[in-house]
Design an enzyme around this catalytic site. Structure first.
Site, short mmCIF file in Angstrom:
data_model
loop_
_atom_site.label_atom_id
_atom_site.label_comp_id
_atom_site.label_asym_id
_atom_site.label_seq_id
_atom_site.Cartn_x
_atom_site.Cartn_y
_atom_site.Cartn_z
N GLU A 1 -4.71 -9.08 -0.54
CA GLU A 1 -5.85 -8.36 0.53
C GLU A 1 -7.32 -8.30 0.81
O GLU A 1 -6.74 -7.52 -0.21
CB GLU A 1 -5.27 -7.36 1.30
CG GLU A 1 -3.56 -6.93 1.96
CD GLU A 1 -3.39 -6.44 3.12
OE1 GLU A 1 -4.67 -5.38 3.32
OE2 GLU A 1 -2.09 -6.04 2.97
N GLU B 1 0.89 -1.29 0.29
CA GLU B 1 -0.57 -0.28 -0.19
C GLU B 1 1.01 1.53 0.50
O GLU B 1 0.32 2.42 0.75
CB GLU B 1 -0.82 -0.03 1.06
CG GLU B 1 -2.08 -1.04 0.73
CD GLU B 1 -3.01 -0.93 1.90
OE1 GLU B 1 -3.71 -0.70 3.17
OE2 GLU B 1 -4.24 -2.07 1.51
#
Ligand code: AHR
Length: 527
Positions: free
Chosen positions: A330, A206
């Site tokens: 995720e 991220e």
């Protein structure tokens, strides 16, 4: 208005070739009296990678500490500090890979703090997750031991946000090189003579957010730099996984994919998408929800399909041979934490709703296995949509755990395309297709069909035709449902949500009429 008529409640939806929505059918003329599904047993060329059934475990709350790791001196039965009960339960799922150490934690983690004698390991503050002190007792050797006990492949995410290229390059060398070097000598001093094999490496996590708040152009340059210095040692070939987009950030995908040099420096890139019932500020309770929230969750989780289609379309533009994998590393339900628990620990209960969300997503990934090569539900133990909850010496297997157990028949099987005509599940003025599915053929020639009915109130009949077969010999199956939408398994009570033998179907020639109970998931084996 014409468009309204086409998307009104109870209008049927036609999904063709691997669940791709190609057209919507007018209610007046073609609403089916039953839901219709064709399984193309005469087709099938893509493999459903077992890595779609991957897991993710971060240094967060009680995922690692208390979840896997209790330490060698614990009264809880363990092998070199790792809980035996947890390993046994996860081995039942044949978990194919485990992503570690984060998550946001990965971009703060310095791997050298987690090697050597435990008493010498420096501690750090886990600033992302509760501000607790991390003692680094679970580090590289413990993680590799865990993967060996689980017989799964490790997937290590390196620190790009606050680490250095040198640090990542040395980590790869420490773990995978057989040459004589300061790093390999250090590994040997720490008790591991032979290198391990680690194929999957994440280049940051991220990095559009907690991993450094980078722009896609900036990250692309950084990714190229890190990738350059991560070497293949011996026959250990790296699958370098770049940080891909956050949910609908199509620009991030485009920037990463459009430059040929970027494409050369990665074998895959990630996608993160969490199902949040309401919004990030107030996500909604894991257990105290009503029918409308159940519906909303199903609607939002189905968005995964649209995102994969749109991201895949961008990838296809630049990589029509589909060399680069899309790793949804995720995903899962993100609810409010359980009342009274540390908000930084992301501990949530897991109900029948979570089971359905798992099944819906796994069917989507299966159907897009030509591009989706890996997926990792967040997170295995005690965090978000967990497989296992632990409390001291006790463990609970969640409804999501059972979906992963039911679906393991799809691991490395050949995807069989399906054509599905489903009725709508209606809530107020909103709709979502009631039925979802995927099908595959395994190495023994057995066909497995997984199906969900997300309608929480109504059973649905699905007429399944197995095109390419003349008669069905033997059909068996199991299904998972529960009395209430928020039923869950909990400590100190008998398990309420688990799969049961399913026989509510009728065979005739090459067809099967299946009655899927309300709010259920079923997996059938067809010979
Ligand atoms: O899974 C919890 C967190 O969600 C991860 O650390 C991060 O990558 C994501 O935002």
């Amino acid at each position: 208005m014409k468009t309204e008529r086409w998307i009104r409640p109870a209008v049927a939806v036609l999904f063709l070739s691997a669940s791709v929505l190609v057209s919507q059918i007018k209610q007046e003329s073609r609403t089916p009296s039953v839901n219709m599904l064709t399984v193309r047993t005469d087709l099938g060329k893509s493999t459903i990678s077992k890595h779609i059934y991957g897991h993710f475990s971060e240094h967060l709350g009680h995922c690692i500490y208390g979840g896997y790791w209790v330490g060698e001196d614990s009264p809880i039965p363990n092998t070199r500090g790792i809980r035996k009960d947890v390993v046994k339960a996860l081995k039942e799922l044949n978990i194919p890979n485990l992503r570690w150490p984060g998550g946001c934690f990965a971009d703060e983690y310095h791997w050298k703090d987690g090697i050597g004698p435990k008493s010498n390991r420096p501690s750090m503050i886990n600033t992302h997750w509760g501000g607790v002190t991390e003692n680094n007792h679970f580090g590289t050797h413990e993680f590799m031991d865990l993967c060996e006990q689980l017989e799964c492949e490790p997937y290590i995410t390196a620190n790009v946000g606050s680490g250095t290229v040198y640090e990542m390059a040395q980590w790869v060398e420490y773990i995978t090189s057989d040459a004589i070097s300061p790093m390999t000598e250090l590994r040997k001093q720490n008790g591991r003579e032979k290198p391990w094999k680690v194929k999957f490496w994440g280049i940051g996590n991220e990095n559009w957010g907690c991993g450094g708040n980078m722009t896609p152009d900036y990250y692309a340059d950084v990714m190229r730099q890190f990738s350059t210095f991560c070497r293949n040692f011996g026959d250990n070939r790296l699958t370098k996984i770049a940080c891909g987009p956050n949910s609908e950030n199509y620009n991030w995908m485009d920037v990463l994919m459009k430059e040929p040099v970027n494409r050369r420096m990665m074998q895959a890139l990630s996608l993160h998408y969490y199902t949040v019932c309401h919004d990030w500020r107030k996500k909604g309770s894991a257990t105290q929800f009503d029918e409308s929230e159940w519906f909303l969750t199903m609607k939002k989780t189905r968005k995964m399909e649209e995102m994969i289609q749109k991201h895949s379309a961008i990838m296809d533009k630049y990589d029509p041979e589909k060399r680069i994998g899309l790793m949804v590393d995720e995903w899962g339900n993100w609810h409010d934490v359980e009342p009274g628990t540390n908000p930084g620990f992301l501990y949530q209960q897991n109900t029948l709703r979570d089971a359905l969300v798992a099944a819906v997503n796994l069917d989507i990934f299966n159907n897009h296995c030509d591009r989706v090569r890996m997926a990792n539900i967040a997170q295995t133990i005690n965090v978000l949509q967990a497989m296992i909850l632990t409390k001291d010496k006790d463990i609970v297997l969640t409804p999501s755990y059972y979906v992963f157990r039911m679906y393991k028949v799809h691991h490395d099987a050949t995807l069989l395309p399906t054509e599905l005509l489903s009725e709508w599940y209606v809530s107020g003025n909103d709709t979502v297709a009631a039925v979802g599915c995927s099908a595959s053929r395994d190495a023994q020639g057995i066909i497995h069909l997984s199906m969900t009915n997300v309608n929480s109130k109504k059973a649905v009949d699905v007429l399944c035709t197995f095109q390419g077969l003349t008669a069905l010999q033997d059909v068996s199956g199991e299904a998972l449902s529960a009395e209430k939408i928020n039923d869950c398994n909990d400590f100190a009570k008998a398990e309420t949500v688990h799969p049961k033998t399913f026989q509510d179907f009728k065979k005739k020639g090459n067809t099967l009429t299946v009655r899927l109970p309300a709010k259920s998931v079923a997996v059938l084996a067809v010979k």
